[in-house]
Design an enzyme around this catalytic site. Structure first.
Site, short mmCIF file in Angstrom:
data_model
loop_
_atom_site.label_atom_id
_atom_site.label_comp_id
_atom_site.label_asym_id
_atom_site.label_seq_id
_atom_site.Cartn_x
_atom_site.Cartn_y
_atom_site.Cartn_z
N HIS A 13 0.87 -1.20 0.00
CA HIS A 13 0.00 0.00 0.00
C HIS A 13 0.90 1.24 0.00
O HIS A 13 1.49 1.58 1.01
CB HIS A 13 -0.90 0.02 1.24
CG HIS A 13 -1.87 1.17 1.25
ND1 HIS A 13 -3.21 1.01 1.47
CD2 HIS A 13 -1.70 2.50 1.07
CE1 HIS A 13 -3.82 2.18 1.41
NE2 HIS A 13 -2.91 3.12 1.18
N HIS A 15 1.59 5.41 -1.73
CA HIS A 15 1.24 6.58 -2.54
C HIS A 15 2.52 7.17 -3.12
O HIS A 15 3.42 7.55 -2.36
CB HIS A 15 0.54 7.64 -1.68
CG HIS A 15 -0.74 7.14 -1.08
ND1 HIS A 15 -1.96 7.26 -1.71
CD2 HIS A 15 -0.97 6.48 0.08
CE1 HIS A 15 -2.89 6.70 -0.94
NE2 HIS A 15 -2.33 6.22 0.15
N LYS A 99 -9.36 -0.13 -5.82
CA LYS A 99 -9.39 0.48 -4.50
C LYS A 99 -10.72 1.17 -4.27
O LYS A 99 -11.15 1.99 -5.09
CB LYS A 99 -8.24 1.50 -4.39
CG LYS A 99 -8.18 2.27 -3.07
CD LYS A 99 -7.76 1.39 -1.90
CE LYS A 99 -7.86 2.14 -0.59
NZ LYS A 99 -6.72 3.02 -0.33
N HIS A 136 -10.56 1.21 1.76
CA HIS A 136 -10.35 2.22 2.82
C HIS A 136 -11.57 2.10 3.71
O HIS A 136 -12.65 2.59 3.38
CB HIS A 136 -10.21 3.63 2.23
CG HIS A 136 -9.90 4.65 3.28
ND1 HIS A 136 -8.68 5.26 3.41
CD2 HIS A 136 -10.65 5.11 4.31
CE1 HIS A 136 -8.69 6.08 4.46
NE2 HIS A 136 -9.89 6.01 5.01
N HIS A 174 -4.65 -0.57 5.76
CA HIS A 174 -4.20 0.15 6.96
C HIS A 174 -5.17 -0.03 8.13
O HIS A 174 -5.77 0.92 8.62
CB HIS A 174 -3.95 1.62 6.70
CG HIS A 174 -4.93 2.30 5.77
ND1 HIS A 174 -6.29 2.25 5.95
CD2 HIS A 174 -4.74 3.02 4.65
CE1 HIS A 174 -6.87 2.94 4.98
NE2 HIS A 174 -5.95 3.40 4.18
#
Ligand code: NCD
Ligand code: ZN
Length: 346
Positions: A13, A15, A99, A136, A174
């Site tokens: 995961h 960015h 996602k 998420h 997360h």
């Protein structure tokens, strides 16, 4: 123990952003990780296989010469993702997953999903084609306390999706709560979770005690100590459902140190070293390799990496700031000492 040899880990995961800023962060990830699942929350979002492959080629350009890092791309699920796109994902090995951002849940999630029922045909196609759903897991309802948003998302939405699509592979990204860990642990093997280094190392006091510390503001927000403890237990348990995902999320310093600071902690500069600190503090360094290098690859049904990396016990000071395009970036542990250092691969 003075040296720790690990199979090269992967970051499930991450960015990376885009443009000049991306060129400053990609080398940090490449130094340690063999592969990374790259998040699609650019502006505009990466929503099609075609977009993802173009973005991937820009990432490969930013990869230091002579390195073999492999970006695994994801698509951003929207209310209008066509179920047809899923077949293209299934046929494209460089695109690994979709996602799901509930609209408004986090940075650049405005284009996210507003009505989960509306995406059921897409989830059905993902289940059929074996494409994983990365979640998420937070509700955005203003009446739900921000510290409870993960648990409420699981109760109201995720449990239902998991039951309705029994073959769909899901990663609760997360995970930050005892409740999230419990949900993943109690589900079948098709449901996993990533754990960040910062959620393993810090509780919400880091964000709020003695002053507001915007560089610890991320989403899902840091939780109380009992949750951190549950995350550490999960990460060090050897359970293959839990694996490494940094959620390293760089933002320009001025956008963090602001009246309305952006969410995101930057950990890619020292990710594996930060996880080593957390695992050592838990007396579980022997569990680090499986968590960092095996469980994620197995979940994604990809081969484990074959190269090795070596960490050495030696003290080093994390830079106070790092370049980030025409801005600067404050990394986690800025100016502090770490006790493990990645030395070159053997
Ligand atoms: C991420 C970002 O900045 O893109 N921020 C964060 O706090 N984690 C988005 C996300 O993964 O939620
Ligand atoms: Zn993220």
């Amino acid at each position: 123990m003075q040296r720790l040899t690990l199979t090269r880990p992967d970051d499930w995961h991450l960015h990376l952003r885009d443009g000049a800023a991306m060129w400053d962060v990609v080398p940090h990830t490449v130094r340690q990780f063999g592969r990374a699942i790259v998040m699609p929350n650019l502006k505009p979002p990466i929503a099609t296989v075609a977009d993802a492959l173009v973005y991937r080629s820009r990432i490969l350009e930013a990869r230091p010469a002579g390195t073999a890092f492999e970006p695994l791309m994801t698509l951003y699920l929207t209310d209008s993702t066509p179920p047809d796109e899923i077949r293209r994902v299934a046929e494209e090995p460089n695109v690994a997953a979709l996602k799901l951002y509930p609209a408004g849940a986090t940075t650049h999630s405005e284009a996210g999903v507003r009505r989960l029922e509306g995406i059921y045909p897409v989830l059905e196609a993902m289940e059929r084609h074996g494409v994983p759903l990365l979640v998420h897991g937070e509700v955005t309802d203003p009446d739900v306390d921000i510290f409870d948003r993960e648990k409420v998302f699981i109760d109201r939405h995720l449990a239902g999706i998991a039951a309705r699509f029994p073959e769909l592979r899901i990663v609760l990204e997360h995970v930050t709560t005892r409740d999230g860990v419990q949900f993943v642990r109690d589900s079948g093997p098709r449901i996993g979770a990533t754990l960040t280094a910062h959620h393993l190392l810090y509780n919400r006091n880091a964000l709020l005690a003695g002053g507001v510390r915007p560089h610890f503001y991320c989403l899902p927000v840091l939780k109380r100590e009992s949750h951190r403890f549950a995350l550490l237990e999960a990460a060090t348990s050897g359970n293959p459902k839990f694996f490494l995902g940094t959620d390293s999320a760089p933002h320009p310093r001025t956008q963090k140190e602001s009246a309305c600071g952006c969410a995101g902690c930057y950990t890619a500069h020292a990710a594996i070293e930060l996880y080593a600190e957390a695992f050592e503090a838990a007396g579980a360094l022997d569990k680090l390799e499986a968590f960092a290098s095996f469980h994620g690859a197995d979940f994604y049904r990809l081969p484990r990496n074959r190269e090795r990396i070596v960490l050495e016990r030696s003290e080093w000071k994390v830079p106070e700031r790092l370049p980030f395009g025409d801005a600067e970036l404050i990394p986690v542990k800025a100016g502090e000492t770490l006790h493990w250092r990645l030395v070159e691969p053997t």
